[in-house]
Each structure stands twice: as C-alpha cells, then as structure tokens.
Write an enzyme that holds these catalytic residues in place. Structure first.
Site, PDB file in Angstrom:
ATOM      1  N   LYS A 201       0.816  -1.212   0.000  1.00 36.49           N
ATOM      2  CA  LYS A 201       0.000   0.000   0.000  1.00 36.49           C
ATOM      3  C   LYS A 201       0.850   1.264   0.000  1.00 36.49           C
ATOM      4  O   LYS A 201       0.569   2.186  -0.760  1.00 36.49           O
ATOM      5  CB  LYS A 201      -0.950   0.015   1.196  1.00 36.49           C
ATOM      6  CG  LYS A 201      -2.021  -1.050   1.161  1.00 36.49           C
ATOM      7  CD  LYS A 201      -3.000  -0.908   2.301  1.00 36.49           C
ATOM      8  CE  LYS A 201      -2.381  -0.863   3.673  1.00 36.49           C
ATOM      9  NZ  LYS A 201      -1.711  -2.096   4.109  1.00 36.49           N
TER      10      LYS A 201
ATOM     11  N   ARG B 180      -0.901  -8.703  13.413  1.00 41.59           N
ATOM     12  CA  ARG B 180      -1.442  -7.609  12.603  1.00 41.59           C
ATOM     13  C   ARG B 180      -2.325  -8.165  11.479  1.00 41.59           C
ATOM     14  O   ARG B 180      -3.363  -7.584  11.156  1.00 41.59           O
ATOM     15  CB  ARG B 180      -0.309  -6.758  12.023  1.00 41.59           C
ATOM     16  CG  ARG B 180       0.339  -5.877  13.075  1.00 41.59           C
ATOM     17  CD  ARG B 180       1.631  -5.239  12.613  1.00 41.59           C
ATOM     18  NE  ARG B 180       1.461  -4.402  11.439  1.00 41.59           N
ATOM     19  CZ  ARG B 180       2.462  -4.097  10.612  1.00 41.59           C
ATOM     20  NH1 ARG B 180       3.676  -4.558  10.819  1.00 41.59           N
ATOM     21  NH2 ARG B 180       2.233  -3.317   9.577  1.00 41.59           N
TER      22      ARG B 180
ATOM     23  N   ARG C  93     -10.049   1.652   9.164  1.00 43.47           N
ATOM     24  CA  ARG C  93      -9.729   0.248   9.441  1.00 43.47           C
ATOM     25  C   ARG C  93     -10.879  -0.497  10.090  1.00 43.47           C
ATOM     26  O   ARG C  93     -10.816  -1.712  10.231  1.00 43.47           O
ATOM     27  CB  ARG C  93      -8.503   0.146  10.355  1.00 43.47           C
ATOM     28  CG  ARG C  93      -7.239   0.581   9.671  1.00 43.47           C
ATOM     29  CD  ARG C  93      -6.051   0.265  10.546  1.00 43.47           C
ATOM     30  NE  ARG C  93      -4.846   0.836   9.960  1.00 43.47           N
ATOM     31  CZ  ARG C  93      -3.729   0.179   9.799  1.00 43.47           C
ATOM     32  NH1 ARG C  93      -3.629  -1.065  10.192  1.00 43.47           N
ATOM     33  NH2 ARG C  93      -2.691   0.762   9.272  1.00 43.47           N
TER      34      ARG C  93
ATOM     35  N   ARG D   3      13.089  -2.062  11.604  1.00 43.04           N
ATOM     36  CA  ARG D   3      11.796  -1.725  12.210  1.00 43.04           C
ATOM     37  C   ARG D   3      11.430  -2.738  13.278  1.00 43.04           C
ATOM     38  O   ARG D   3      11.141  -3.894  12.991  1.00 43.04           O
ATOM     39  CB  ARG D   3      10.718  -1.652  11.136  1.00 43.04           C
ATOM     40  CG  ARG D   3      10.892  -0.413  10.278  1.00 43.04           C
ATOM     41  CD  ARG D   3       9.937  -0.337   9.155  1.00 43.04           C
ATOM     42  NE  ARG D   3       8.551  -0.402   9.581  1.00 43.04           N
ATOM     43  CZ  ARG D   3       7.533  -0.008   8.832  1.00 43.04           C
ATOM     44  NH1 ARG D   3       7.752   0.495   7.643  1.00 43.04           N
ATOM     45  NH2 ARG D   3       6.306  -0.121   9.256  1.00 43.04           N
TER      46      ARG D   3
ATOM     47  N   ARG E 159      11.506  -6.304   5.066  1.00 40.84           N
ATOM     48  CA  ARG E 159      11.470  -4.868   5.343  1.00 40.84           C
ATOM     49  C   ARG E 159      12.014  -4.569   6.740  1.00 40.84           C
ATOM     50  O   ARG E 159      12.744  -3.593   6.935  1.00 40.84           O
ATOM     51  CB  ARG E 159      10.038  -4.332   5.222  1.00 40.84           C
ATOM     52  CG  ARG E 159       9.939  -2.828   5.447  1.00 40.84           C
ATOM     53  CD  ARG E 159       8.546  -2.318   5.241  1.00 40.84           C
ATOM     54  NE  ARG E 159       7.704  -2.582   6.402  1.00 40.84           N
ATOM     55  CZ  ARG E 159       6.426  -2.255   6.492  1.00 40.84           C
ATOM     56  NH1 ARG E 159       5.818  -1.671   5.485  1.00 40.84           N
ATOM     57  NH2 ARG E 159       5.735  -2.525   7.578  1.00 40.84           N
TER      58      ARG E 159
END
Length: 190
Positions: free
Chosen positions: A11, A142, A86, A131, A125
């Site tokens: 996204k 998630r 969401r 991260r 990622r």
C-alpha cells in the site's frame, strides 16, 4: 480515495505512485503514527504501546489526526487515505467528516496479497529498515487483526459500489499499471 489491503501488501509503495500520478496527497496513518513515536510526543507514546503489540491505535486518536489532515490545503482537490479507515466505525466517521465538507469517496482500492507472501515481505522490510514493529509474531497478529476488523470493510464498500480489487503480487511497475487501469475504469485518472 481509500486504499485497503493487509499490512505488507504494498500500500505505501503504491500510494506514493498513485499520489504522484494523480497529483493528490497520500495520507498514511502509519507515517503519522511513526513520526509521533519518533518525536516521542504524548500521542506517539500512546500509539507506540498499541503498535508494539500489533494492535491498532484507538479510533479517538486516529479520527482526530485524519480529520485535521483532510482539512489541509493540499487535500482540497483530492486525497488518498492509506491505513484509514480500518473499522466500520471509522468508515462512518470518515463519511461524516467528508459530508461536513460536501464531499464523498470516489473509489476504494483494495490491494490483495497472500498472507505468507506478506509475512516474508515484512520480515525483509524489518531487516532492511530496522523496524522493531515487524517481528514475525507481531506481523501475524497484525494480519489477524486486519482479517477481523478491516476485511469486512471491503464488503461494506463493495455494497456501496465503491470497491475495486487489484492483485498486489508481482513487479512493482506491473502492480502500478494494474491499479491505474482499474482506477481509470472507474473514471479516476490524471
């Protein structure tokens, strides 16, 4: 425009490309949350505890941030929301925000992706971007939260005639072209 899809579906990458092609801002709640966390603001501290657990930041915090952002001058000619709404409650809140300004959504784009592909993308990622919120247990949580709370929004937007689905797996440029073709078919083009 609203952009839906599971975490790691691409996204953010596609939002930037759509934003550039259409000349509208891509408004990412994730970026807003991360900026507040990095700045160690009070809001950031609140958001961080939810984000670290793989949970969503509460609607009261998120709705206020989105409303303020949509009021910015650069969003007057259109916008792309990435990461909001969401939940069904947020859908209704967004509709109310837009109605106050005499606006409504033109299209809702859902980027689809297989769960295992998403897990591998996010683990990669996490390594590349260091991260802390992208550990495998958090990623899987998630995805569960997304399935429970956000996937039903696709059906809601489909019932309103706003939903367009695009496969997010493949070369980034190919996915962008699929998206732009799908948007053009709905009358959204540069």
């Amino acid at each position: 425009m609203v952009l839906l899809g599971p975490p790691g579906a691409g996204k953010g990458t596609q939002a930037a490309r759509i934003s550039e092609r259409l000349g509208i801002p891509a408004i990412s709640t994730g970026d807003i949350f991360r900026a507040n966390v990095a700045g160690n603001t009070e809001l950031g501290q609140q958001a961080k505890k939810y984000m670290d657990a793989g949970e969503y930041v509460p609607d009261s915090v998120t709705n206020a941030m989105v409303k303020d952002r949509l009021a910015a001058d650069d969003a007057a000619q259109g916008f792309l929301l990435d990461g909001y709404p969401r939940t069904e409650a947020q859908v209704h809140e967004l509709d109310a925000m837009l109605a106050e300004s005499g606006l409504a959504l033109d299209v809702v784009l859902e980027i689809t992706a297989e769960a295992e592909v998403v897990v591998q993308r996010l683990l990669k990622r996490a390594t590349e971007q260091n991260r802390a919120d992208d550990t495998e247990p958090v990623i899987r949580r998630r995805l569960e939260v997304y399935a429970e709370q956000t996937e039903p929004l696709a059906a809601l937007y489909e019932s309103k005639g706003l939903l367009v689905r695009v496969d997010g797996i493949g070369d980034i440029d190919e996915v962008t072209e699929r998206i732009m073709s799908a948007l053009a078919s709905r009358g959204v083009q540069a």
